[in-house]
Design a protein around this motif. Structure first.
Motif, PDB file in Angstrom:
ATOM      1  N   LEU A 142       0.747  -0.986   0.005  1.00 13.81           N
ATOM      2  CA  LEU A 142       0.016  -0.148   0.207  1.00 13.81           C
ATOM      3  C   LEU A 142       0.764   1.177   0.162  1.00 13.81           C
ATOM      4  N   VAL A 143       0.616   2.124  -0.843  1.00 16.18           N
ATOM      5  CA  VAL A 143       1.526   3.581  -1.027  1.00 16.18           C
ATOM      6  C   VAL A 143       0.652   4.568  -0.803  1.00 16.18           C
ATOM      7  N   ASN A 144       0.730   5.231   0.403  1.00 15.92           N
ATOM      8  CA  ASN A 144      -0.332   6.386   0.727  1.00 15.92           C
ATOM      9  C   ASN A 144       0.342   7.485  -0.009  1.00 15.92           C
ATOM     10  N   ASN A 145       0.164   7.738  -1.048  1.00 16.74           N
ATOM     11  CA  ASN A 145       0.825   8.871  -1.673  1.00 16.74           C
ATOM     12  C   ASN A 145      -0.099  10.206  -1.858  1.00 16.74           C
ATOM     13  N   VAL A 146      -1.403  10.092  -1.885  1.00 15.97           N
ATOM     14  CA  VAL A 146      -2.082  11.140  -2.307  1.00 15.97           C
ATOM     15  C   VAL A 146      -1.985  12.383  -1.277  1.00 15.97           C
ATOM     16  N   MET A 227       3.720   1.993   2.749  1.00 18.19           N
ATOM     17  CA  MET A 227       4.565   3.134   2.453  1.00 18.19           C
ATOM     18  C   MET A 227       4.056   4.413   2.446  1.00 18.19           C
ATOM     19  N   ASN A 228       4.309   5.459   3.517  1.00 22.70           N
ATOM     20  CA  ASN A 228       3.579   6.450   3.921  1.00 22.70           C
ATOM     21  C   ASN A 228       4.338   7.602   3.189  1.00 22.70           C
ATOM     22  N   ILE A 229       4.123   8.408   2.217  1.00 21.13           N
ATOM     23  CA  ILE A 229       4.609   9.574   1.512  1.00 21.13           C
ATOM     24  C   ILE A 229       4.469  10.757   2.273  1.00 21.13           C
ATOM     25  N   SER A 230       5.349  10.981   3.309  1.00 20.49           N
ATOM     26  CA  SER A 230       5.505  12.084   4.078  1.00 20.49           C
ATOM     27  C   SER A 230       6.286  13.196   3.328  1.00 20.49           C
ATOM     28  N   CYS A 231       6.937  14.223   4.195  1.00 19.31           N
ATOM     29  CA  CYS A 231       8.008  14.933   3.476  1.00 19.31           C
ATOM     30  C   CYS A 231       8.542  15.723   4.699  1.00 19.31           C
ATOM     31  N   ALA A 302      14.344   2.190  -0.429  1.00 21.13           N
ATOM     32  CA  ALA A 302      14.131   2.164   1.001  1.00 21.13           C
ATOM     33  C   ALA A 302      13.213   1.061   1.693  1.00 21.13           C
ATOM     34  N   VAL A 303      12.713   0.516   1.055  1.00 24.21           N
ATOM     35  CA  VAL A 303      11.893  -0.530   1.559  1.00 24.21           C
ATOM     36  C   VAL A 303      12.960  -1.660   2.533  1.00 24.21           C
ATOM     37  N   GLY A 304      12.360  -1.853   3.394  1.00 22.60           N
ATOM     38  CA  GLY A 304      13.291  -2.946   4.433  1.00 22.60           C
ATOM     39  C   GLY A 304      13.902  -1.966   5.359  1.00 22.60           C
ATOM     40  N   LEU A 305      13.935  -0.897   5.561  1.00 21.31           N
ATOM     41  CA  LEU A 305      14.153   0.223   6.424  1.00 21.31           C
ATOM     42  C   LEU A 305      13.101   0.427   7.342  1.00 21.31           C
ATOM     43  N   GLY A 306      11.948   0.212   7.259  1.00 20.36           N
ATOM     44  CA  GLY A 306      10.968   0.338   8.223  1.00 20.36           C
ATOM     45  C   GLY A 306      10.770  -0.329   9.203  1.00 20.36           C
ATOM     46  N   LYS A 307       9.643  -0.306  10.000  1.00 18.73           N
ATOM     47  CA  LYS A 307       9.505  -0.967  11.433  1.00 18.73           C
ATOM     48  C   LYS A 307       8.604  -2.094  11.206  1.00 18.73           C
ATOM     49  N   THR A 308       8.753  -3.150  11.805  1.00 18.97           N
ATOM     50  CA  THR A 308       7.621  -4.224  11.700  1.00 18.97           C
ATOM     51  C   THR A 308       7.656  -4.604  13.411  1.00 18.97           C
ATOM     52  N   ARG A 309       6.398  -5.153  13.806  1.00 17.55           N
ATOM     53  CA  ARG A 309       6.259  -5.767  15.153  1.00 17.55           C
ATOM     54  C   ARG A 309       6.437  -6.991  15.106  1.00 17.55           C
ATOM     55  N   GLY A 310       7.032  -7.666  15.871  1.00 19.90           N
ATOM     56  CA  GLY A 310       7.227  -8.942  16.213  1.00 19.90           C
ATOM     57  C   GLY A 310       8.730  -9.546  15.204  1.00 19.90           C
ATOM     58  N   HIS A 311       8.578 -10.712  14.735  1.00 20.51           N
ATOM     59  CA  HIS A 311       9.866 -11.235  14.099  1.00 20.51           C
ATOM     60  C   HIS A 311       9.952 -11.523  12.984  1.00 20.51           C
TER      61      HIS A 311
END
Length: 375
Positions: A142-146, A227-231, A302-311
């Protein structure tokens, strides 16, 4: 007598000011050095994992705001990589034209279009349901770009309609869409594993936070990455950017909070984009303005540098990255930059004293030209 008092006052001031200045500079240098391992890992050592981790057979990427700008470029790049696409936008003409181009260039992928104007409160994510049926595979990305673009208008000159449009588009829509997809996992239709549909409510079948699962007709999680597209405007407000900056700051905070509540293994990635040269760019030419194609490559890398909960993916390696501050919520916790020069610029603003930092921020903001379209 007055001169003596002035001299004593100056001496006291220097006695206090010099140690303070030394402590301040030392603290800033130490803070910058602590950021160095994360910076080196981000730009020199990190290997992209989008294809290996999230591109399942027949997987879909859902991109909001795909009719123009960064969203359109993301759609084109993901199509080149073989992803099925669900494209969202408010302009049916632009969306259909983009979909036709992608279908002609990539006949093997499934490209779908959903038109919604997010500036109206009635246009919320439940309306996506009619397009999320009979999919060939799972929605894993999911890409929240709008978002509404920074209009460079003083706060008092904004109309109530412009403020409402920014709040609905930048805050309400991505929040509700993310909630909808996380709380309504995918249901496999009977024994047909090639057809997918969104379940009306996961609670009717199983608890979504348990990952539900399994067999024929059951509920199971398919979403793998958000992926949340912030700035970087969300990190500091400047003149004529109060509402825009506030909405982007919200998206950054939302990304940090979702990590604690999302099912284990789903990556939440908050991306910090700066000035980007799209077709609608009207600002100045500068090294601080990133080309849209380079921006998209930076986002996907950058995918892979985000955070996940759990293992979800190698708990030991990812745990070490968390300790060193290498994840998107590591370091200062704001997110992942997509352009190394933007990260250095923001870091410079933080190290320097307040007035100098404000001057740098004003210079950066001055590069911007007025834009009125939506992504």
């Amino acid at each position: 007598m007055r001169s003596i008092l002035s001299f004593i006052g100056c001496c006291i001031l220097w006695v206090v000011a010099v140690p303070y200045l030394v402590v301040y500079v030392t603290f800033q240098l130490v803070a910058s050095l602590l950021e160095l391992p994360r910076f080196i890992y981000r730009w020199l050592l990190h290997s992209p994992v989008l294809e290996t981790e999230y591109h399942l057979p027949q997987a879909y990427a859902l991109i909001t705001g795909a009719s123009d700008g960064v969203g359109k470029a993301l759609a084109e790049e993901l199509a080149n990589r073989g992803w099925n696409l669900i494209l969202h936008g408010r302009n049916p003409t632009k969306l259909d034209a983009l979909a036709d181009i992608l279908r002609a260039a990539h006949p093997t992928i499934d490209t779908r279009v959903t038109v919604q104007d997010t500036t109206h409160s009635t246009s919320f994510p439940d309306l996506f349901a009619h397009n999320l049926v009979n999919l060939l595979g799972p929605i894993t990305l999911l890409v929240n770009n709008v978002g509404t673009l920074h209009s460079a208008v003083p706060f008092c000159a904004l109309t109530s309609d412009e403020i409402n449009a920014a709040l609905l588009t930048n805050i309400a829509f991505p929040t509700l869409l993310t909630h909808y997809l996380l709380s309504s996992p995918v249901r496999r239709r009977g024994s047909d594993t090639s057809a997918y549909a969104m379940s009306p409510r996961a609670a009717e079948e199983n608890s979504p936070l348990l990952g539900g699962g399994g067999a024929k007709g059951g509920v199971q999680w398919e979403l793998r990455c958000i992926m949340n597209i912030s700035c970087i405007a969300g990190l500091h407000a400047t003149a004529h950017s109060s509402v825009h900056s506030a909405t982007k700051s919200y998206l950054t905070s939302l990304s940090r909070g979702i990590v604690m509540d999302a099912p284990a293994g789903i990556e939440i990635l908050n991306l910090l984009i700066g000035h980007t040269r799209t077709a609608s760019w009207r600002g100045k030419n500068s090294m601080l303005v990133q080309d849209v194609d380079a921006c998209v490559r930076g986002c996907l890398a950058a995918v892979g540098l985000g955070k996940t909960r759990g293992h979800g993916r190698g708990s030991r390696a990812w745990g070490c990255q968390d300790i060193l501050g290498l994840g998107s919520m590591g370091g200062r916790g704001e997110g992942v930059y997509v352009y190394w020069l933007h990260e250095l610029w923001v870091g410079l603003e933080r190290v320097l004293p307040g007035r100098v930092s404000d001057g740098l921020a004003a210079y950066y903001d001055g590069i911007f030209g007025r834009e009125v379209a939506l992504f």
